[in-house]
Design a protein around this motif. Structure first.
Motif, PDB file in Angstrom:
ATOM      1  N   THR A 152     -41.314  -0.954  -5.212  1.00 42.64           N
ATOM      2  CA  THR A 152     -39.997  -0.417  -5.567  1.00 42.64           C
ATOM      3  C   THR A 152     -38.902  -1.438  -5.282  1.00 42.64           C
ATOM      4  O   THR A 152     -37.981  -1.620  -6.094  1.00 42.64           O
ATOM      5  CB  THR A 152     -39.720   0.873  -4.771  1.00 42.64           C
ATOM      6  N   MET A 156     -36.784  -2.592  -8.669  1.00 38.38           N
ATOM      7  CA  MET A 156     -35.428  -2.030  -8.786  1.00 38.38           C
ATOM      8  C   MET A 156     -34.363  -3.071  -9.114  1.00 38.38           C
ATOM      9  O   MET A 156     -33.480  -2.801  -9.934  1.00 38.38           O
ATOM     10  CB  MET A 156     -35.047  -1.277  -7.509  1.00 38.38           C
ATOM     11  N   GLU A 160     -32.000  -2.745 -12.226  1.00 37.12           N
ATOM     12  CA  GLU A 160     -30.548  -2.696 -12.023  1.00 37.12           C
ATOM     13  C   GLU A 160     -29.846  -3.700 -12.928  1.00 37.12           C
ATOM     14  O   GLU A 160     -28.765  -3.416 -13.467  1.00 37.12           O
ATOM     15  CB  GLU A 160     -30.225  -2.986 -10.553  1.00 37.12           C
ATOM     16  N   CYS A 250     -29.292   5.875 -16.455  1.00 34.66           N
ATOM     17  CA  CYS A 250     -29.386   5.251 -15.132  1.00 34.66           C
ATOM     18  C   CYS A 250     -30.176   6.136 -14.166  1.00 34.66           C
ATOM     19  O   CYS A 250     -31.020   5.636 -13.405  1.00 34.66           O
ATOM     20  CB  CYS A 250     -27.996   4.972 -14.574  1.00 34.66           C
ATOM     21  N   LYS A 251     -29.905   7.430 -14.198  1.00 40.76           N
ATOM     22  CA  LYS A 251     -30.644   8.354 -13.338  1.00 40.76           C
ATOM     23  C   LYS A 251     -32.125   8.352 -13.682  1.00 40.76           C
ATOM     24  O   LYS A 251     -32.999   8.268 -12.799  1.00 40.76           O
ATOM     25  CB  LYS A 251     -30.098   9.776 -13.499  1.00 40.76           C
ATOM     26  N   SER A 254     -33.898   5.003 -12.711  1.00 40.07           N
ATOM     27  CA  SER A 254     -33.999   4.839 -11.250  1.00 40.07           C
ATOM     28  C   SER A 254     -35.092   5.735 -10.666  1.00 40.07           C
ATOM     29  O   SER A 254     -35.940   5.281  -9.900  1.00 40.07           O
ATOM     30  CB  SER A 254     -32.655   5.156 -10.595  1.00 40.07           C
ATOM     31  N   VAL A 559     -34.301   3.718  -3.943  1.00 44.81           N
ATOM     32  CA  VAL A 559     -33.694   4.115  -5.216  1.00 44.81           C
ATOM     33  C   VAL A 559     -32.368   4.838  -4.985  1.00 44.81           C
ATOM     34  O   VAL A 559     -31.379   4.598  -5.679  1.00 44.81           O
ATOM     35  CB  VAL A 559     -34.672   5.003  -6.011  1.00 44.81           C
ATOM     36  N   TYR A 562     -29.075   2.753  -4.456  1.00 42.10           N
ATOM     37  CA  TYR A 562     -28.395   2.102  -5.576  1.00 42.10           C
ATOM     38  C   TYR A 562     -27.256   2.956  -6.136  1.00 42.10           C
ATOM     39  O   TYR A 562     -26.451   2.462  -6.917  1.00 42.10           O
ATOM     40  CB  TYR A 562     -29.391   1.770  -6.684  1.00 42.10           C
ATOM     41  N   HIS A 564     -27.112   5.605  -8.208  1.00 42.54           N
ATOM     42  CA  HIS A 564     -27.132   6.218  -9.542  1.00 42.54           C
ATOM     43  C   HIS A 564     -27.486   7.705  -9.491  1.00 42.54           C
ATOM     44  O   HIS A 564     -27.135   8.455 -10.399  1.00 42.54           O
ATOM     45  CB  HIS A 564     -28.142   5.496 -10.442  1.00 42.54           C
TER      46      HIS A 564
END
Length: 615
Positions: A152, A156, A160, A250-251, A254, A559, A562, A564
């Motif tokens: 992860t 990520m 991103e 984005c959700k 992620s 996650v 970040y 989101h």
């Protein structure tokens, strides 16, 4: 009165800050009457088990420190000798993990993981739905061999970068829309007043007149006929997302990464620490079983991961991107939007930065494939494995292969033999000469940076607890208390165990939860005359489904950091993933798991263990 209230609030705040210290002191003291009033081996072992479990679940002390509790309490209460407890803290799985970490260190050092991730995403394309699926596939693949947390943390930042490109493109699109909106309105108003023709505005922005389609027909009115263009739902002015759809993308992306890391960890016996805990505790409790190895675990879990991957992708797509799967799965290049093309360009640029594949990457890839093949062919079951070439049987395990190849990575030079060219690093393109032309693929520092020593001690603490339960007879006593459940069918017992474990692991660490439940479920299976694998394997898999809260596991926390997703998003999406996981695991254990592990019979190795435990 105000002073008294302030003093009370101050006292409450101080107590809250010291809650972990209070718990560490009160729990052992409050449970102390148990071994004092009933000075039996079972009672003393139960005291140690409860204290350790509370420390693990509450995280009042670090997990590794709590795992050391049996090391001093068992000898003090006379349950196990100090030398016997110490032997439980280093097992075969510790060496297996060390070898895997050596390979993982080489993968990370030479950016092979980044090359694999970007290549898979390039194949998937930049449509939001396919982009999510591409990231999920590469995350699952990496998580098979690396820890879920490391995977992860690797993927990520790449995701991103793509999301930031998406957001910046959305801002540009929004500005273009606002600039063209006013001229369009003026043009419509002018043509309407002229009355010469009817203006038809179509959603894609092209314009046609009614005269082109209705020539010769008398129009009753000369007003403009407009087909309204679907408006983009804009986020609030304070939001960093141009539109609501951008925020949803984005959700979705992620959350898909943390779920994919969890799914990938299920596939291999080394994919996550809970799989290793199960394998070692099972082989320690049932030494004659010889049914759990890399091959059998992979055959059972790989279909589970594929089904979960597809269903999780469908669930996230439905939840955040809608139900337009036909558009997502369309291969037409004409339907690509400007932002999709820019996202593809961004991913392609990142891949170009890596440069041509380097010699260390090739060596790491060869070791990766070689380790996998040697694991598969050691004892495949349907044909003789390579261990049959040796005279003495039972001496070589998966850890033997892992440590051998890990050791070689400390010896093989990272520079191509007989090459005079400067050494280049993956992705960096550095032309500086290496001061040491024989520098190895990895150094001890590289290994130490990745080696999870806390997990090693935690796993050892679990083995120590299991050994104490076995020697003291506590596991037999627990099994007798669970005899009223003997009327339930095996699938119902397994389902209850899965639901209980997946609920507890939302609030407690996965390794700690499994370490507490494995001895209990083993005793329950022996008492009910159920094949222990029928309950232990599903429980081991379901303990990884703590995906509803940021505290459920480290990938969730990464996650969430970040920014989101919100906790409500994780709960809503995670509940569906948790339900999918439990149902798929139940499907597996009642279908292809039955012939693979012979689950219809109570095996001889469990009968022998049950008779020995009773004695």
């Amino acid at each position: 009165m105000r002073l008294e209230a302030a003093a009370r609030m101050d006292l409450i705040k101080k107590l809250w800050r010291a809650r972990k210290l209070i718990l560490v002191v009160l729990i052992p003291l409050s449970l102390l009457p148990l071994p004092l009033i009933h000075p039996t081996s079972e009672a003393c072992c139960a005291y140690v088990l409860i204290v350790t479990a509370v420390y693990w679940v509450s995280e009042a002390v670090p997990l590794g420190a709590a795992a050391l509790v049996p090391a001093f309490l068992y000898p003090l209460f006379g349950v196990l000798k100090s030398s016997e407890v110490a032997a439980e803290y280093c097992k075969d799985t510790t060496l297996l993990l060390m070898g895997v970490i050596c390979l993982a260190a080489s993968i990370e050092k030479w950016n092979l993981h980044k090359r694999i991730a970007l290549r898979m995403v390039m194949i998937a394309g930049a449509k939001p739905g396919m982009l999510v699926l591409g990231f999920m596939c590469c995350t699952v693949f990496l998580s098979m061999w690396l820890s879920n947390t490391s995977t992860t943390a690797m993927v990520m930042p790449i995701a991103e970068a793509v999301l930031q490109q998406l957001i910046s493109t959305g801002v540009a699109d929004t500005q273009e829309d606002s600039e063209t909106e006013e001229p369009r309105a003026n043009r419509t108003s002018i043509w309407s007043h002229k009355g010469s023709e009817d203006l038809i505005s179509v959603p894609n922005g092209s314009q046609a007149t009614s005269g082109e389609h209705m020539e010769g027909c008398a129009a009753p009115q000369r007003n403009a006929i407009s087909i309204p263009e679907p408006k983009k739902e804009k986020e609030s002015k304070n939001s960093r997302y141009p539109t609501k759809r951008d925020h949803m993308i984005c959700k979705c992306l992620s959350l898909s990464i943390t779920y994919a890391a969890t799914i990938g960890g299920l596939i291999t016996i080394t994919g996550t620490s809970t799989n290793l805990i199960f394998a070692e505790q099972f082989n320690n409790r049932y030494p004659d079983a010889k049914v759990i190895n890399f091959g059998t675990w992979f055959i059972f879990s790989f279909p589970i991961a594929i089904i979960m991957l597809l269903l999780t992708w469908v669930w996230l797509h439905f939840l955040f991107l809608g139900c337009n799967f036909r558009e997502t799965c369309s291969l037409s290049k004409k339907r690509k939007t400007r932002r999709e093309m820019l996202s593809e360009r961004k991913i392609h640029d990142e891949y170009i930065k890596l440069g041509p594949i380097s010699y260390p990457e090739v060596v790491t890839g060869v070791f990766f494939i070689l380790m996998t093949l040697l694991w598969f062919t050691r004892e495949p079951g349907f044909v003789p494995g390579w261990t049959s070439l040796f005279e003495k049987k039972g001496y070589r395990t998966d850890a033997t292969v892992s440590v051998l190849l890990g050791f070689l990575l400390f010896l093989i030079p990272a520079r191509r033999p007989f090459s005079r060219s400067p050494r280049t690093t993956a992705g960096g393109g550095s032309t500086e000469r290496d001061p040491d032309p024989l520098a190895p693929m990895i150094t001890w520092k590289d290994f130490q940076n990745l080696m999870p020593w806390e997990i090693v001690i935690l796993v050892g603490g679990g083995y120590a607890l299991a050994a104490g339960c076995k020697v003291s007879g506590l596991s037999v006593w627990i099994g007798r208390q669970l005899e009223p459940m003997s009327g339930l069918p095996p699938w119902m017992v397994t389902l209850l165990a899965c639901l209980l474990v997946s609920a507890v692991t939302e609030f407690a660490s996965n390794p700690a939860t499994l370490t507490v439940f494995l001895p209990i479920l083993s005793a329950l299976s022996e008492t009910l005359k159920i094949n222990p694998l029928h309950t232990l394997i599903p429980a081991t898999m379901c303990v990884s489904f703590g995906v509803m809260l940021p505290v459920g596991n480290p990938p969730n926390a990464i996650v969430f950091s970040y920014g989101h997703v919100q906790i409500s998003d994780m709960v809503k999406a995670g509940f569906g993933v948790n339900l999918i996981g439990v149902l798929v695991v139940m499907l597996a254990i009642t279908t292809w798991g039955v012939p693979l592990f012979n689950l219809t019979e109570f095996p001889d190795w469990a009968i022998d263990r049950n008779v020995t435990g009773s004695l």
